[in-house]
Each structure stands twice: as structure tokens, then as C-alpha cells.
Design a protein around this motif. Structure first.
Motif, short mmCIF file in Angstrom:
data_model
loop_
_atom_site.label_atom_id
_atom_site.label_comp_id
_atom_site.label_asym_id
_atom_site.label_seq_id
_atom_site.Cartn_x
_atom_site.Cartn_y
_atom_site.Cartn_z
N ILE A 39 3.85 -5.26 13.88
CA ILE A 39 2.57 -4.64 14.20
C ILE A 39 2.66 -3.13 14.12
CG2 ILE A 39 0.94 -4.24 16.10
CD1 ILE A 39 1.49 -7.18 16.94
N VAL A 40 3.72 -2.56 14.65
CA VAL A 40 3.89 -1.10 14.60
C VAL A 40 4.05 -0.62 13.16
CG1 VAL A 40 5.47 0.77 15.24
CG2 VAL A 40 4.80 -0.92 16.94
N GLU A 41 4.86 -1.31 12.36
CA GLU A 41 5.08 -0.89 10.98
C GLU A 41 3.80 -0.97 10.14
OE1 GLU A 41 8.32 -3.11 9.36
OE2 GLU A 41 9.75 -2.30 10.81
N VAL A 42 3.04 -2.04 10.31
CA VAL A 42 1.79 -2.17 9.56
C VAL A 42 0.80 -1.09 10.00
CG1 VAL A 42 -0.24 -3.66 9.22
CG2 VAL A 42 2.06 -4.60 9.04
N GLY A 43 0.72 -0.84 11.29
CA GLY A 43 -0.17 0.20 11.79
C GLY A 43 0.20 1.58 11.28
N VAL A 44 1.48 1.88 11.25
CA VAL A 44 1.93 3.18 10.74
C VAL A 44 1.62 3.31 9.26
CG1 VAL A 44 4.01 4.52 10.24
CG2 VAL A 44 3.68 3.58 12.50
N CYS A 45 1.82 2.24 8.50
CA CYS A 45 1.51 2.28 7.06
C CYS A 45 0.03 2.52 6.81
CB CYS A 45 1.95 0.99 6.39
SG CYS A 45 3.72 0.87 6.17
N ILE A 46 -0.83 1.87 7.58
CA ILE A 46 -2.27 2.06 7.42
C ILE A 46 -2.66 3.51 7.74
CG2 ILE A 46 -4.53 1.43 8.36
CD1 ILE A 46 -3.40 -1.44 8.65
N VAL A 47 -2.17 4.02 8.85
CA VAL A 47 -2.48 5.39 9.24
C VAL A 47 -1.95 6.37 8.20
CG1 VAL A 47 -1.99 7.18 10.96
CG2 VAL A 47 -2.66 4.90 11.69
N TYR A 48 -0.76 6.11 7.69
CA TYR A 48 -0.15 6.98 6.68
C TYR A 48 -0.98 7.01 5.41
CZ TYR A 48 3.55 8.72 3.60
OH TYR A 48 4.27 9.45 2.69
N MET A 49 -1.44 5.86 4.94
CA MET A 49 -2.25 5.79 3.72
C MET A 49 -3.60 6.48 3.91
SD MET A 49 -0.66 4.46 1.26
CE MET A 49 0.93 3.75 1.12
N VAL A 50 -4.24 6.24 5.04
CA VAL A 50 -5.55 6.86 5.29
C VAL A 50 -5.41 8.37 5.43
CG1 VAL A 50 -7.46 7.00 6.94
CG2 VAL A 50 -6.55 4.77 6.28
N THR A 51 -4.39 8.83 6.12
CA THR A 51 -4.17 10.27 6.27
C THR A 51 -3.88 10.92 4.92
OG1 THR A 51 -3.31 9.91 8.49
CG2 THR A 51 -2.82 12.02 7.47
N GLY A 52 -3.05 10.28 4.11
CA GLY A 52 -2.77 10.80 2.77
C GLY A 52 -4.01 10.84 1.90
N PHE A 79 -3.31 7.68 -3.63
CA PHE A 79 -2.14 7.98 -2.80
C PHE A 79 -1.16 6.81 -2.79
CE2 PHE A 79 0.01 8.44 1.33
CZ PHE A 79 0.45 9.75 1.22
N ALA A 80 -1.68 5.59 -2.64
CA ALA A 80 -0.83 4.40 -2.63
C ALA A 80 -0.16 4.20 -3.98
CB ALA A 80 -1.65 3.18 -2.25
N SER A 81 -0.87 4.48 -5.07
CA SER A 81 -0.28 4.32 -6.40
C SER A 81 0.87 5.29 -6.64
CB SER A 81 -1.36 4.53 -7.47
OG SER A 81 -2.39 3.61 -7.31
N VAL A 82 0.69 6.52 -6.19
CA VAL A 82 1.77 7.51 -6.32
C VAL A 82 3.00 7.06 -5.53
CG1 VAL A 82 2.46 9.87 -5.74
CG2 VAL A 82 0.25 9.44 -6.82
N HIS A 83 2.77 6.55 -4.34
CA HIS A 83 3.90 6.07 -3.54
C HIS A 83 4.54 4.83 -4.13
CE1 HIS A 83 4.15 8.74 -0.12
NE2 HIS A 83 2.89 8.99 -0.39
N PHE A 84 3.76 4.01 -4.78
CA PHE A 84 4.32 2.83 -5.44
C PHE A 84 5.26 3.25 -6.56
CE2 PHE A 84 4.15 -0.61 -8.60
CZ PHE A 84 4.55 -1.67 -7.79
N VAL A 85 4.89 4.29 -7.31
CA VAL A 85 5.75 4.80 -8.38
C VAL A 85 7.01 5.44 -7.79
CG1 VAL A 85 5.93 6.53 -10.22
CG2 VAL A 85 3.89 5.11 -10.03
N LEU A 86 6.84 6.25 -6.75
CA LEU A 86 8.00 6.91 -6.13
C LEU A 86 8.96 5.89 -5.50
CD1 LEU A 86 6.37 10.00 -4.40
CD2 LEU A 86 7.73 9.95 -6.50
N PHE A 87 8.42 4.79 -5.03
CA PHE A 87 9.23 3.75 -4.40
C PHE A 87 10.24 3.15 -5.38
CE2 PHE A 87 9.69 -0.84 -3.56
CZ PHE A 87 10.33 -0.78 -2.35
N HIS A 88 9.88 3.12 -6.65
CA HIS A 88 10.73 2.49 -7.65
C HIS A 88 11.76 3.43 -8.27
CE1 HIS A 88 7.73 -0.65 -7.27
NE2 HIS A 88 8.69 -1.46 -7.67
N LEU A 89 11.82 4.68 -7.82
CA LEU A 89 12.86 5.57 -8.30
C LEU A 89 14.19 5.15 -7.70
CD1 LEU A 89 11.01 8.99 -8.11
CD2 LEU A 89 11.47 7.62 -10.13
N PRO A 90 15.30 5.29 -8.44
CA PRO A 90 16.56 4.72 -8.00
C PRO A 90 17.21 5.40 -6.79
CG PRO A 90 16.86 5.90 -10.05
CD PRO A 90 15.39 5.88 -9.77
N ASN A 91 17.01 6.70 -6.62
CA ASN A 91 17.67 7.37 -5.50
C ASN A 91 16.90 8.63 -5.12
OD1 ASN A 91 18.35 9.24 -7.46
ND2 ASN A 91 20.36 8.37 -7.78
#
Length: 108
Positions: A39-52, A79-91
């Protein structure tokens, strides 16, 4: 949590579910701790996406004053799409340029 980190000699509680298992038992500890963490992780993700998304919208309004208004939903998806791309970078070395850009943009 800091005081309970090594409460039992020879046993380290590095994660909350390990502490929950020690406090409430092997199965019940997971059933109590994991849903709360989820619950905390999902809530933080939602707040993070909306704030971004709001930040991107505000930036768009400041840069382009005479442009057509775009819905907040689209900025959240950008914002979510940019993070999706950054998520797949190796390091983290791969995103050093992004970190530098973020540091420069945070200066006022």
C-alpha cells in the motif's frame, strides 16, 4: 527499527518482513507486513507520478505561455514514459548525464 536491527544475537533484521516474521511468526508476519508495504509503495508511486506530471505541466506553462493547454493526464503519461525508458538502462553510470541535468535544473 535501528534498535531492533540486531535485537537477537546473530540475527540481523535488514527488511521489515523479516522483523514482522520474528514478531508475529513465519506466516502471519508476512500477511501483516507485506500488504502494508505494498500500500505504501503504490501510494508513493502514484504521488511521484502526479507530482512529476504537475512539474512538467508547470514547466510547459512557463516556457510556452501562448501555447494550447494540455491535460495533466498527458504530462503524467510523458513522465511515466521517460521513467520507463530510464528504468531499462543497465546501470547508474548510464544515467550520469540525467543526474547532471537534474542537478543543474534544481539550481535557482
Amino acid at each position: 527499527m535501528v534498535e531492533m536491527h540486531e535485537m537477537v544475537p546473530g540475527k540481523r533484521f535488514d527488511r521489515y518482513h523479516e522483523l514482522g516474521q520474528h514478531a508475529f511468526g513465519e506466516k502471519l508476519g508476512l500477511y501483516i507486513v507485506v500488504p502494508q508495504q505494498l500500500i505504501v509503495e503504490v501510494g508513493v508511486c502514484i504521488v511521484y507520478m502526479v507530482t512529476g506530471g504537475k512539474s512538467l505541466k508547470k514547466f510547459h506553462e512557463l516556457v510556452c505561455e501562448n501555447c494550447k493547454s494540455i491535460k495533466l493526464t498527458y504530462f503524467i503519461m510523458i513522465f511515466a514514459s521517460v521513467h520507463f525508458v530510464l528504468f531499462h538502462l543497465p546501470n547508474f553510470i548510464s544515467i550520469s548525464g540525467v543526474s547532471l541535468a537534474a542537478a543543474v535544473m534544481s539550481l535557482r
